[in-house]
Design a protein around this motif. Sequence first.
Motif, PDB file in Angstrom:
ATOM      1  N   THR A   1       1.430  11.011  -6.267  1.00  0.00           N
ATOM      2  CA  THR A   1       1.677  12.440  -6.013  1.00  0.00           C
ATOM      3  C   THR A   1       2.394  13.030  -7.221  1.00  0.00           C
ATOM      4  O   THR A   1       3.457  12.555  -7.614  1.00  0.00           O
TER       5      THR A   1
ATOM      6  N   ARG B   1      -4.678   7.588 -11.200  1.00  0.00           N
ATOM      7  CA  ARG B   1      -5.129   7.851  -9.819  1.00  0.00           C
ATOM      8  C   ARG B   1      -6.634   7.612  -9.697  1.00  0.00           C
ATOM      9  O   ARG B   1      -7.110   7.023  -8.730  1.00  0.00           O
TER      10      ARG B   1
ATOM     11  N   ARG C   1       0.941  11.371   1.106  1.00  0.00           N
ATOM     12  CA  ARG C   1       0.039  10.878   0.060  1.00  0.00           C
ATOM     13  C   ARG C   1      -0.800  12.005  -0.546  1.00  0.00           C
ATOM     14  O   ARG C   1      -1.979  11.827  -0.857  1.00  0.00           O
ATOM     15  N   GLN C   2      -0.162  13.198  -0.706  1.00  0.00           N
ATOM     16  CA  GLN C   2      -0.861  14.335  -1.310  1.00  0.00           C
ATOM     17  C   GLN C   2      -1.082  14.070  -2.793  1.00  0.00           C
ATOM     18  O   GLN C   2      -0.275  13.410  -3.437  1.00  0.00           O
ATOM     19  N   ARG C   3      -2.148  14.663  -3.318  1.00  0.00           N
ATOM     20  CA  ARG C   3      -2.446  14.538  -4.740  1.00  0.00           C
ATOM     21  C   ARG C   3      -1.396  15.270  -5.578  1.00  0.00           C
ATOM     22  O   ARG C   3      -0.846  14.727  -6.531  1.00  0.00           O
TER      23      ARG C   3
ATOM     24  N   ASN D   1      -4.942   0.835  -2.999  1.00  0.00           N
ATOM     25  CA  ASN D   1      -4.449   1.816  -2.022  1.00  0.00           C
ATOM     26  C   ASN D   1      -2.975   2.169  -2.277  1.00  0.00           C
ATOM     27  O   ASN D   1      -2.117   1.958  -1.423  1.00  0.00           O
TER      28      ASN D   1
ATOM     29  N   SER E   1      -0.854   5.535  -3.446  1.00  0.00           N
ATOM     30  CA  SER E   1      -1.037   6.971  -3.708  1.00  0.00           C
ATOM     31  C   SER E   1      -0.185   7.413  -4.899  1.00  0.00           C
ATOM     32  O   SER E   1       0.874   6.839  -5.163  1.00  0.00           O
TER      33      SER E   1
ATOM     34  N   GLU F   1       0.861  -1.196   0.000  1.00  0.00           N
ATOM     35  CA  GLU F   1       0.000   0.000   0.000  1.00  0.00           C
ATOM     36  C   GLU F   1       0.896   1.245   0.000  1.00  0.00           C
ATOM     37  O   GLU F   1       0.774   2.147   0.828  1.00  0.00           O
TER      38      GLU F   1
ATOM     39  N   SER G   1       3.517   4.186  -2.320  1.00  0.00           N
ATOM     40  CA  SER G   1       3.330   5.496  -2.962  1.00  0.00           C
ATOM     41  C   SER G   1       4.161   5.632  -4.231  1.00  0.00           C
ATOM     42  O   SER G   1       5.300   5.161  -4.277  1.00  0.00           O
TER      43      SER G   1
END
Length: 287
Positions: free
Chosen positions: A205, A192, A246-248, A201, A203, A156, A158
Amino acid sequence: IFIPLLGAALAFYFYSAPENFSEEMLRGKRVIVTGASGGIGEQMAYHLARMEAHLLLTARTEAKLQKVVKRCLELGAASARYVSGSMEDTKFPEVVVKEAENTWGGLDMLILNHIGYTYFNYFDGDVGHVRKLLEINFLSYVAMTVSALPLLKESEGSIVVVSSMAGKTSAPFSAPYSATKFALDGFFSSLRQEFIIDKVNVSITLCILGYIDTENAVRAVSHAIRATPAPKEECALEIIKSGALRQRELHYPSSTVGTMLLLQAIAPDFLDSLIRSGYKAENIRRT
Ligand code: NDP
């Protein structure tokens, strides 16, 4: 005055890293950094080393990677190794991810940061160059993601994609580069959405960077850009924070990028003219 202030406030509200970042988030994490032999990638490696992450670094120049790995171990990395090669080689992304799998048995964070050489000038009509740059700056990012996804789904984890203002707005003298960066936005923003629909799950960024003071960038553009570059060390840290949280998207420097994106939405022609006025076109010598 009102618009830049509003832009800065909005950028701060939406995109500044929340205060709850902690370096412990990276402790013991298994991280791949591409383009880590210099510039922002090298600085990210040093921050991650201080945070005690496990590091796998990649780029073409073995001698530089050896030095960066050595420094990472001195700074406290849980482990650090490299694999050298060119992202122009379509088999290389799989080689890098296999190295992570064989060494760690998994992966927590994939930081895609490398770029191939391009010119800073009027578009010269060389389609072959655009094709090659798409291979390095875009298609290899896709291939790295495809190879790493099973590992990232398991942890999970990034994906952090380093892009540019030239991947969101109209920057002159960088048509091939700009195309590769817009492609990243299209691909990874679509992915995304699919991850959310599919309950994956992992992410994603997307990092939208302004002008940063790396040696290569300053050498390429400083004669023709009025802006002062932002520091690569701080930039590197903000990228890591945004991935860990985990910011967009990351917008760095936040007030400059935030203002430009706001203007793009409400006054695109004005933004275009503002961007043009930031360049000293008289200093661009046609090749
Ligand atoms: P640098 O040019 O300093 O570093 C590029 C890295 O990519 C180096 O490690 C280089 O190492 C590696 N690289 C180059 N060609 C290849 C290749 N064919 N295959 C694999 N690796 C390669 O870049 P920056 O640090 O300035 O930029 C980092 C990221 O930030 C990029 O994605 C860039 O677009 C983005 N950015 C930078 C800005 C800036 O002003 N600096 C502004 C906006 C975005 P080697 O030569 O050893 O292979």
